[in-house]
Design an enzyme around this catalytic site. Structure first.
Site, PDB file in Angstrom:
ATOM      1  N   ASP A  69     -15.633  -8.915  27.205  1.00  0.00           N
ATOM      2  CA  ASP A  69     -15.315  -7.544  27.570  1.00  0.00           C
ATOM      3  C   ASP A  69     -15.939  -6.570  26.580  1.00  0.00           C
ATOM      4  O   ASP A  69     -15.849  -5.350  26.759  1.00  0.00           O
ATOM      5  CB  ASP A  69     -13.805  -7.327  27.694  1.00  0.00           C
ATOM      6  CG  ASP A  69     -13.039  -7.629  26.425  1.00  0.00           C
ATOM      7  OD1 ASP A  69     -13.660  -7.945  25.394  1.00  0.00           O
ATOM      8  OD2 ASP A  69     -11.789  -7.558  26.467  1.00  0.00           O
ATOM      9  N   SER A  70     -16.622  -7.102  25.574  1.00  0.00           N
ATOM     10  CA  SER A  70     -17.471  -6.276  24.708  1.00  0.00           C
ATOM     11  C   SER A  70     -18.550  -5.572  25.512  1.00  0.00           C
ATOM     12  O   SER A  70     -19.181  -4.626  25.005  1.00  0.00           O
ATOM     13  CB  SER A  70     -18.108  -7.137  23.616  1.00  0.00           C
ATOM     14  OG  SER A  70     -18.720  -8.294  24.169  1.00  0.00           O
ATOM     15  N   ASP A 108     -14.485 -13.535  29.969  1.00  0.00           N
ATOM     16  CA  ASP A 108     -13.327 -12.870  29.371  1.00  0.00           C
ATOM     17  C   ASP A 108     -12.374 -12.370  30.456  1.00  0.00           C
ATOM     18  O   ASP A 108     -12.818 -11.867  31.497  1.00  0.00           O
ATOM     19  CB  ASP A 108     -13.793 -11.669  28.553  1.00  0.00           C
ATOM     20  CG  ASP A 108     -13.363 -11.724  27.108  1.00  0.00           C
ATOM     21  OD1 ASP A 108     -12.430 -12.480  26.791  1.00  0.00           O
ATOM     22  OD2 ASP A 108     -13.962 -11.002  26.287  1.00  0.00           O
ATOM     23  N   GLU A 140      -6.914 -12.929  25.089  1.00  0.00           N
ATOM     24  CA  GLU A 140      -6.453 -12.567  23.761  1.00  0.00           C
ATOM     25  C   GLU A 140      -4.963 -12.825  23.603  1.00  0.00           C
ATOM     26  O   GLU A 140      -4.207 -12.810  24.574  1.00  0.00           O
ATOM     27  CB  GLU A 140      -6.736 -11.079  23.497  1.00  0.00           C
ATOM     28  CG  GLU A 140      -8.217 -10.746  23.426  1.00  0.00           C
ATOM     29  CD  GLU A 140      -8.481  -9.281  23.116  1.00  0.00           C
ATOM     30  OE1 GLU A 140      -9.668  -8.909  23.043  1.00  0.00           O
ATOM     31  OE2 GLU A 140      -7.503  -8.511  22.939  1.00  0.00           O
ATOM     32  N   GLU A 207     -10.953 -13.525  14.830  1.00  0.00           N
ATOM     33  CA  GLU A 207     -11.715 -12.302  14.593  1.00  0.00           C
ATOM     34  C   GLU A 207     -11.114 -11.486  13.457  1.00  0.00           C
ATOM     35  O   GLU A 207      -9.905 -11.223  13.445  1.00  0.00           O
ATOM     36  CB  GLU A 207     -11.784 -11.444  15.865  1.00  0.00           C
ATOM     37  CG  GLU A 207     -12.589 -10.172  15.666  1.00  0.00           C
ATOM     38  CD  GLU A 207     -12.971  -9.462  16.953  1.00  0.00           C
ATOM     39  OE1 GLU A 207     -13.653  -8.424  16.883  1.00  0.00           O
ATOM     40  OE2 GLU A 207     -12.593  -9.949  18.030  1.00  0.00           O
TER      41      GLU A 207
END
Length: 290
Positions: A69-70, A108, A140, A207
């Site tokens: 999703d970056s 993602d 996430e 991360e």
């Protein structure tokens, strides 16, 4: 049919089973990822958002590609990952799958596509698997996402987890701070990592985690850790490809290493084309039809 890839010495020593530099042309699977952990093999992961770029990375031997999703920040022009939709992730994941032959493609799950609970997560993940053809999904969260991970795994969908800094929570964090500093925060991160492993995740992204803590997590877990700003001891490392290749402008995170200056190269090419057009040098005779 197999095709040869340019292999570094370390991959040659690992033989054809190596994730990076291996000679098999079949798709990498989560079983290959688990085997690499057992061998102590480190491996690279990059993001990809289109078929052409994905094909370059696939030919280079990158074993895992994340349709992250970056894309919100570096591909779609959003200020964060939060606005990215399932439609966008699905469309671009399908393009990456079509552009690759060997890489494991991980899609993602964007913000709002799994937070309601396990059923919503299964619905979203199923769409990525059926419509885009991804081999795994990523979501996430640690303990808070364990139920979602467990149901997806039970349904036969491999899950890569993501703990530490979770960018979809940028509004709650008020930015992008390092996670796991201090005893209480470190213990919570360890609990999160163990929770996703126990729920069945095949790997976990760490991360913006202190290197010493990431090393402890890596030693503790039997699934691979994928670091991004988490030090050298993780089993794998991932970068956003536009950061890695020098396409991103402005200030970069401390953990980014640029391996090329693609933005400069493209800019120079565009200027050269424009000057040829304005000056009458393009199209030349060899570019014309009669």
């Amino acid at each position: 049919m197999t095709h040869a890839l340019k292999t570094p010495d370390s991959s040659q020593k690992a033989g054809t089973k190596a994730l990076y530099g291996g000679t098999s042309s079949r798709r990498i699977t989560v079983r290959d990822i688990a085997a690499a952990k057992e061998r102590g093999e480190k491996w690279p992961m990059l993001t990809a958002y289109d078929a052409m770029t994905a094909s370059v990375f696939d030919e280079a031997g990158i074993p895992v590609l994340l349709v992250g999703d970056s894309m919100g920040n570096c591909h779609l022009g959003y200020e964060s990952t939060v606005p990215v939709t399932m439609d966008e992730i699905t469309l671009l994941s399908a393009a990456v799958v079509r552009g690759t032959k060997r890489a494991l493609v991980v899609g993602d799950l964007p913000f709002g596509s799994y937070q309601e609970g396990a059923v919503q997560a299964l619905r979203s993940a199923t769409r990525l698997v059926k419509e885009a053809g991804v081999g795994a999904v990523k979501l996430e969260g640690g303990e808070r996402s364990a139920h979602q991970i467990e149901l997806l795994v039970q349904a036969g969908i491999p899950v890569m987890a993501h703990v530490g800094l979770t960018p979809q929570s940028v509004n709650a964090y008020g930015g992008y701070p390092v996670q796991g500093r201090g005893e209480e925060a470190a213990q919570q991160l360890l609990r999160d990592a163990k929770a996703v492993q126990d729920a069945g995740a095949f790997a976990v992204v760490l991360e913006l985690v202190p290197a010493e803590l990431a090393a402890e997590v890596t030693r503790t877990l039997h699934i691979p850790t994928v670091g991004i700003g988490a030090g050298l001891e993780c089993d794998a490392q991932v970068l956003v490809w536009t950061d890695m290749a020098g396409m991103t402008s402005g200030r970069l995170p401390r953990f980014v290493k640029q391996y090329a200056q693609v933005r400069e190269v493209l800019g120079d090419a565009a200027k050269a084309f424009a000057e040829d057009v304005v000056g009458g040098a393009y199209p030349a005779e060899e570019h014309s039809f009669h």
